[in-house]
Motif scaffolding. Structure first.
Motif, PDB file in Angstrom:
ATOM      1  N   PHE A 161      44.772  42.067  69.340  1.00  0.00           N
ATOM      2  CA  PHE A 161      45.418  42.332  68.052  1.00  0.00           C
ATOM      3  C   PHE A 161      46.333  43.560  68.124  1.00  0.00           C
ATOM      4  O   PHE A 161      47.346  43.617  67.411  1.00  0.00           O
ATOM      5  N   MET A 169      49.432  42.090  69.297  1.00  0.00           N
ATOM      6  CA  MET A 169      50.060  41.317  68.216  1.00  0.00           C
ATOM      7  C   MET A 169      50.765  42.246  67.222  1.00  0.00           C
ATOM      8  O   MET A 169      51.834  41.920  66.706  1.00  0.00           O
ATOM      9  N   THR A 170      50.159  43.383  66.977  1.00  0.00           N
ATOM     10  CA  THR A 170      50.768  44.335  66.041  1.00  0.00           C
ATOM     11  C   THR A 170      52.104  44.831  66.578  1.00  0.00           C
ATOM     12  O   THR A 170      53.089  44.938  65.837  1.00  0.00           O
ATOM     13  N   ALA A 201      54.559  42.083  66.229  1.00  0.00           N
ATOM     14  CA  ALA A 201      54.935  41.926  64.810  1.00  0.00           C
ATOM     15  C   ALA A 201      56.039  42.911  64.435  1.00  0.00           C
ATOM     16  O   ALA A 201      57.005  42.559  63.746  1.00  0.00           O
ATOM     17  N   ALA A 242      59.225  41.765  66.000  1.00  0.00           N
ATOM     18  CA  ALA A 242      59.735  40.582  65.291  1.00  0.00           C
ATOM     19  C   ALA A 242      60.460  40.994  64.008  1.00  0.00           C
ATOM     20  O   ALA A 242      61.523  40.449  63.683  1.00  0.00           O
ATOM     21  N   GLU A 243      59.893  41.961  63.305  1.00  0.00           N
ATOM     22  CA  GLU A 243      60.534  42.435  62.075  1.00  0.00           C
ATOM     23  C   GLU A 243      61.846  43.145  62.387  1.00  0.00           C
ATOM     24  O   GLU A 243      62.847  42.952  61.703  1.00  0.00           O
ATOM     25  N   HIS A 302      60.924  35.721  64.354  1.00  0.00           N
ATOM     26  CA  HIS A 302      59.462  35.733  64.307  1.00  0.00           C
ATOM     27  C   HIS A 302      58.851  34.640  65.170  1.00  0.00           C
ATOM     28  O   HIS A 302      59.337  33.511  65.181  1.00  0.00           O
ATOM     29  N   PRO A 303      57.786  34.972  65.857  1.00  0.00           N
ATOM     30  CA  PRO A 303      57.120  33.966  66.702  1.00  0.00           C
ATOM     31  C   PRO A 303      56.246  33.037  65.856  1.00  0.00           C
ATOM     32  O   PRO A 303      55.880  33.367  64.733  1.00  0.00           O
ATOM     33  N   GLU A 304      55.934  31.893  66.420  1.00  0.00           N
ATOM     34  CA  GLU A 304      54.819  31.082  65.946  1.00  0.00           C
ATOM     35  C   GLU A 304      53.707  31.458  66.901  1.00  0.00           C
ATOM     36  O   GLU A 304      53.919  31.404  68.117  1.00  0.00           O
ATOM     37  N   TRP A 305      52.588  31.840  66.399  1.00  0.00           N
ATOM     38  CA  TRP A 305      51.541  32.237  67.334  1.00  0.00           C
ATOM     39  C   TRP A 305      50.155  31.906  66.842  1.00  0.00           C
ATOM     40  O   TRP A 305      49.896  31.800  65.659  1.00  0.00           O
ATOM     41  N   PHE A 306      49.296  31.755  67.865  1.00  0.00           N
ATOM     42  CA  PHE A 306      47.898  31.393  67.640  1.00  0.00           C
ATOM     43  C   PHE A 306      47.054  32.432  68.351  1.00  0.00           C
ATOM     44  O   PHE A 306      47.376  32.857  69.469  1.00  0.00           O
ATOM     45  N   ASN A 307      46.009  32.876  67.703  1.00  0.00           N
ATOM     46  CA  ASN A 307      45.095  33.830  68.347  1.00  0.00           C
ATOM     47  C   ASN A 307      43.662  33.347  68.205  1.00  0.00           C
ATOM     48  O   ASN A 307      43.243  32.897  67.139  1.00  0.00           O
ATOM     49  N   LEU A 308      42.937  33.439  69.295  1.00  0.00           N
ATOM     50  CA  LEU A 308      41.499  33.200  69.286  1.00  0.00           C
ATOM     51  C   LEU A 308      40.875  34.263  70.173  1.00  0.00           C
ATOM     52  O   LEU A 308      41.069  34.262  71.389  1.00  0.00           O
ATOM     53  N   PHE A 309      40.186  35.194  69.542  1.00  0.00           N
ATOM     54  CA  PHE A 309      39.528  36.317  70.199  1.00  0.00           C
ATOM     55  C   PHE A 309      40.477  37.067  71.151  1.00  0.00           C
ATOM     56  O   PHE A 309      41.336  37.814  70.662  1.00  0.00           O
TER      57      PHE A 309
END
Lengths: 100, 100
Positions: free
Chosen positions: A45, A48-49, A52, A55-56, A61-68
């Motif tokens: 994360f 990801m921050t 982010a 991206a701003e 902006h990305p399309e993104w998926f996060n799992l753990f």
């Protein structure tokens, strides 16, 4: 900003560079995809921050998926109907944020 | 922490409450899913940041997808093989973070 132009896959691959960890996927006219793994959710994360904020700043902006500890990122340019130079630049900029 | 027990769909739905915006989806033994829309990416990511802190505090992490102003959240408990009380609690806690 100039209108984004759709790149052909061979152009995208060349611009990404041979050692790129981004995949060029034939989906919706073309998307770039990369998975990044981290030690844990906190590290994922934190990354990801940073993405982010990037991206701003770029208004892309990305399309993104996060799992753990896993982050799957997809880049494409809607107005170009596929991969554009903005995605290539974004991919390189994201690469800079991957630790290690 | 006690071992998480898998809830039956009717139990999950009852615990979520009638007006819940979470869907109970028959996938991988059961998952809860909710989509939350925001004005823009900044609002969406602000929400994600709060959910991330919640997830760390509870040590229970969502699977989630974000595209600009949209956040799709999936909750399930791997060790229970489906939806557990931890997902219900997380769903309620996430609802508290949705503005409006």
């Amino acid at each position: 900003m100039n209108k984004a132009v759709r790149l052909q896959p061979f152009e995208a691959i060349e611009l990404l560079g041979k050692s790129s960890l981004w995949e060029c996927v034939a989906e919706r006219g073309g998307v770039l995809r990369r998975t990044v793994m981290f030690a844990d959710f906190s590290d994922a994360f934190a990354f990801m921050t940073r993405v982010a904020l990037l991206a701003e700043r770029r208004n892309h902006h990305p399309e993104w998926f996060n799992l753990f500890n896993r982050v799957d990122i997809t880049l494409t340019t809607h107005e170009a109907g596929g991969i554009s130079a903005r995605d290539i630049e974004m991919a390189h900029a994201i690469d800079e944020l991957v630790p290690g």
